[in-house]
Scaffold this motif. Structure first.
Motif, short mmCIF file in Angstrom:
data_model
loop_
_atom_site.label_atom_id
_atom_site.label_comp_id
_atom_site.label_asym_id
_atom_site.label_seq_id
_atom_site.Cartn_x
_atom_site.Cartn_y
_atom_site.Cartn_z
N ALA A 281 3.68 0.12 10.64
CA ALA A 281 2.43 0.40 11.15
C ALA A 281 2.63 1.86 11.71
O ALA A 281 1.42 2.47 11.69
N ARG B 172 -2.16 -9.31 15.07
CA ARG B 172 -2.87 -8.08 14.67
C ARG B 172 -1.73 -6.86 15.35
O ARG B 172 -1.01 -7.33 16.45
N GLU C 272 -3.99 -2.94 12.87
CA GLU C 272 -3.83 -3.47 11.40
C GLU C 272 -3.59 -5.16 11.70
O GLU C 272 -3.08 -5.66 12.43
N GLU C 273 -4.24 -5.67 10.64
CA GLU C 273 -4.27 -7.22 10.53
C GLU C 273 -3.40 -7.78 9.49
O GLU C 273 -3.40 -7.38 8.31
N ILE C 274 -2.56 -8.78 9.96
CA ILE C 274 -1.50 -9.30 8.99
C ILE C 274 -1.45 -10.78 8.99
O ILE C 274 -1.73 -11.35 10.19
N SER D 133 0.82 -1.38 -0.16
CA SER D 133 0.10 -0.06 0.15
C SER D 133 0.79 1.39 -0.08
O SER D 133 0.21 2.39 -0.34
N ARG E 117 2.38 4.68 9.48
CA ARG E 117 1.33 5.23 8.76
C ARG E 117 0.26 5.64 9.48
O ARG E 117 -0.69 6.40 9.28
N HIS E 118 0.54 5.65 10.83
CA HIS E 118 -0.35 6.61 11.93
C HIS E 118 0.35 7.80 12.67
O HIS E 118 -0.16 7.93 13.65
N TRP F 59 -6.06 2.07 17.00
CA TRP F 59 -6.00 1.52 15.54
C TRP F 59 -5.42 0.00 15.79
O TRP F 59 -4.76 -0.21 16.64
#
Length: 279
Positions: free
Chosen positions: A218, A246, A166-168, A28, A221-222, A164
């Motif tokens: 991660a 996660r 994020e799932e991986i 992404s 990105r935040h 937040w």
């Protein structure tokens, strides 16, 4: 006292290696070109291990790399890493990495003898240090399928209180690619028989240095464009292939941000404490 052994290497930050990582683990993210800033943490995919086959231990990790002394314990694991980001590295830069031996500490625990080894690395551009890090490894006694396992301790509040998530899920293809990028021949990442029968794990282990970069990615990105100045990663429990993972965190503040890797049962697998600057 004799100086610590050191190894000095120089290589360019190439778009090919950057794109190999991005396309596998950060699709992404935008494609990066010469002159763009290398994302913090991605220096970890450069300077792959450079040890002849004859100088590997049976588990595939380096036995003789010119820095770490030979240690008479059969298992070697990544325990974490501390990194300072002092100035940007850009794609196309010629970077000199200097690797030195840090502290070596022997201990005895519930599972027998352990030796903790710190490996210090500096990444310099035009004589100026851009990134400085200390890699923490631990050497352990033999294990196996019948080795006692620590009971997992779920911490559901970590995800419940996160801003937040994020799932991986990392599969064997990605583990293979990271091993190839970094020339990491540790059998625990690609030989299931070794992982299960020798290391006493249920399946292949995700690379600790890969986890470090994923946690930093991660956070980035935040972080609302803020730049990291310090990263402290601690590996707590094995992260296994093909398991839901996660990555959770909060909003970056003046005091920084903690990012945590959790399994499906809310067990903490790794943490990253990150501080940021507005520079």
């Amino acid at each position: 006292m004799s100086p610590s052994p050191r190894v000095v290497r120089t290589e360019p930050i190439t778009t090919g290696t950057v794109e190999a990582y991005r396309g596998t683990f950060a699709a992404s993210d935008p494609v990066l070109d010469a002159g763009d800033v290398l994302p913090a943490g991605w220096e970890g995919v450069f300077f792959p291990f450079a040890v002849p086959l004859a100088d590997l231990r049976p588990d595939g990790t380096p036995a003789r790399d010119g820095v770490v002394p030979e240690i008479d314990l059969p298992r070697r694991m990544y325990a974490g890493e501390t990194t300072e980001f002092l100035r940007p590295i850009r794609i196309g830069d010629e970077v000199t990495q200097t690797t030195r031996l840090g502290s070596v500490t022997e201990k005895s625990g519930s599972r027998g003898r352990l030796t903790f080894v710190d490996i210090e690395r500096e990444y310099a551009v035009a004589g100026e240090v851009a990134v400085r890090g200390v890699w923490h490894d631990v050497f352990l006694e033999a294990a196996g399928p019948d080795a006692p396992q620590r009971a997992p301790q779920p911490q559901p509040s970590v995800a419940a209180e996160a801003d937040w998530v994020e799932e991986i899920s990392l599969d064997a293809r990605q583990l293979f690619r990271f091993s190839a990028l970094t020339f990491n021949t540790h059998l625990i990442h690609y030989d299931r028989a070794w992982a299960r029968e020798v290391e006493g794990l249920p399946d292949l282990l995700v690379h600790g240095p890969l986890t470090r970069i994923l946690l930093m990615d991660a956070a980035r990105r935040h972080a609302d464009g803020r730049l990291p100045t310090h990263l402290d990663v601690r590996a707590i429990a094995p992260i296994l292939v093909d398991r839901p993972l996660r990555v959770v965190g909060g909003r970056a503040t003046a005091d920084g941000l903690r990012v945590t890797a959790l399994d499906a049962d809310d067990v903490v697998l790794a943490t990253a404490d990150i501080t940021f600057s507005d520079r």
